[in-house]
Design a protein around this motif. Sequence first.
Motif, PDB file in Angstrom:
ATOM      1  N   HIS A 146       4.446  -5.837   7.477  1.00  0.00           N
ATOM      2  CA  HIS A 146       4.122  -4.404   7.456  1.00  0.00           C
ATOM      3  C   HIS A 146       2.958  -4.051   8.380  1.00  0.00           C
ATOM      4  N   SER A 149      -4.805  -6.060   4.831  1.00  0.00           N
ATOM      5  CA  SER A 149      -3.525  -6.775   4.843  1.00  0.00           C
ATOM      6  C   SER A 149      -3.416  -7.684   6.049  1.00  0.00           C
ATOM      7  N   MET A 195       5.930  -0.021  -0.665  1.00  0.00           N
ATOM      8  CA  MET A 195       5.804  -0.349   0.755  1.00  0.00           C
ATOM      9  C   MET A 195       5.738   0.895   1.634  1.00  0.00           C
ATOM     10  N   GLY A 196       5.545   2.061   1.021  1.00  0.00           N
ATOM     11  CA  GLY A 196       5.481   3.289   1.807  1.00  0.00           C
ATOM     12  C   GLY A 196       6.818   4.005   1.779  1.00  0.00           C
ATOM     13  N   PHE A 219      -1.453  -9.286   1.225  1.00  0.00           N
ATOM     14  CA  PHE A 219      -0.513  -8.245   1.665  1.00  0.00           C
ATOM     15  C   PHE A 219      -0.492  -7.000   0.796  1.00  0.00           C
ATOM     16  N   ALA A 220      -1.048  -7.035  -0.417  1.00  0.00           N
ATOM     17  CA  ALA A 220      -0.932  -5.857  -1.285  1.00  0.00           C
ATOM     18  C   ALA A 220      -2.050  -5.865  -2.312  1.00  0.00           C
ATOM     19  N   ASN A 277       5.553  -2.939  10.952  1.00  0.00           N
ATOM     20  CA  ASN A 277       5.633  -1.682  10.180  1.00  0.00           C
ATOM     21  C   ASN A 277       6.855  -1.669   9.266  1.00  0.00           C
ATOM     22  N   GLY A 307      -5.943  -1.988   4.711  1.00  0.00           N
ATOM     23  CA  GLY A 307      -6.448  -2.382   6.032  1.00  0.00           C
ATOM     24  C   GLY A 307      -6.793  -3.857   6.086  1.00  0.00           C
TER      25      GLY A 307
END
Lengths: 356, 77
Positions: free
Chosen positions: A160, A309, A279-280, A325-326, A164, A307
Amino acid sequence: MDENSLQEVQSRVFSEVLGFEELPFMAAASLGTNFASAFVDHELLNPLSARTVRRQRRLQRDIALGTAPGADGKDLRLAVLVQDRALMADASVAQVSSIAKGEVEVIFIGRQQPFWTRSKQRPLKMGSSISPADAGYSGTLGFFARSTTNGHVGIVSNNHVLANVNKYPLGTTIVQPADGDGGGSPTDDIGILSNFIPIQFGGFANAVDAAFAELGNSVVYDAINIYGNGNTPPAVGSLSPAGTAAVLPRLEVMKTGRTTGHTQGQVRAINVNNYVVNMGRQGLARFDGQVLFEADPNSGGRFSRPGDSGSLITDRTGIPVALLFAGSQSGGQGNLGITAGNPISTVLSQLQVSFV
Amino acid sequence: MSIEARAFEAAMAIQKEFEDRFAAMPDILGVGICLNTTSDGPALNVQVTDEPAKAHLPLTFRELEVIVDVVGENRRF
């Protein structure tokens, strides 16, 4: 003064001294952004008034408000943090003191600079900000690795961050610093996206959120040192990729990331399954076999924030543990939030890379 | 106190049973293994969206303590 009084004083200082205007709460909420407060810069709402607020613009840049303990150690005082020494004796600071009825502590903090992680770093360092060119956001360079399929050296971060969430094609230019931190192509080019593990949606279990970008031949990098916080980043440790850490709850860890810099924490939970992540725009993705982390109980701060991540999480001796990552805003030690990472062995095997 | 890794491995079998029974609930955002509140053995760690979700979970499961974290949501960082 008590907390309510302090908030009232801060509100008056924001509007009467710094020139911010307060939006009705629902109006602020309707803008679709998570505002820290309902105070906004009215110049942003009314560009025609720019000349009239030039002085306030300087005050807004150089003065910040906070909370300080009262003289008796029980009540609170308004903390006025000043970046420009010339403002220490300025009428504006006297006005702030008057509004707070003298319950003020004025502190000269000097000119503040952004974390080194957000500026250009050559040689490249683990923990610095990266993104695809023109992405509009920032992530973190995790570590340097070599492809086991073609021998090329590159960097590892999240899907991501570098792609992205499955969006960018292989060959996409990667920049450091990130586009979100002012980086741009071709000046800040460091390499190209060369592999990512697609993130599955619809309830399928993912193991990693990981991607690999090959570095350009002329890009120099530091694959060894782990850097701490400071304008001239100090090396606080060395990566020990050959080591093996027993990843169990309470294992003490550290990481260096773009947003929060170098922080320390500990393992909260292992073998976490059905870990559901927003994930958005793409929606919710499920991850199995994850490791969760929480802030060091003595640190008083969060282990990570958006940021960060892509950061490499290691134990305190530098042995790699996970790829960050999260996370969440709450839960864990001190309710300071929980951070999630992919086990590093899974990241290496899925991306088919090894530490440099 | 040092806890042997095999204690956590045994807990993972119980974790599987717990997941089969509870993980489909929409307000559960993750299930793992953590330390119990006395730090002398493994416990089940469950991430949930909000306080009311805790009411649907047992305090213990197959003699393992169930420790719940109210996290709101997990987001990519």
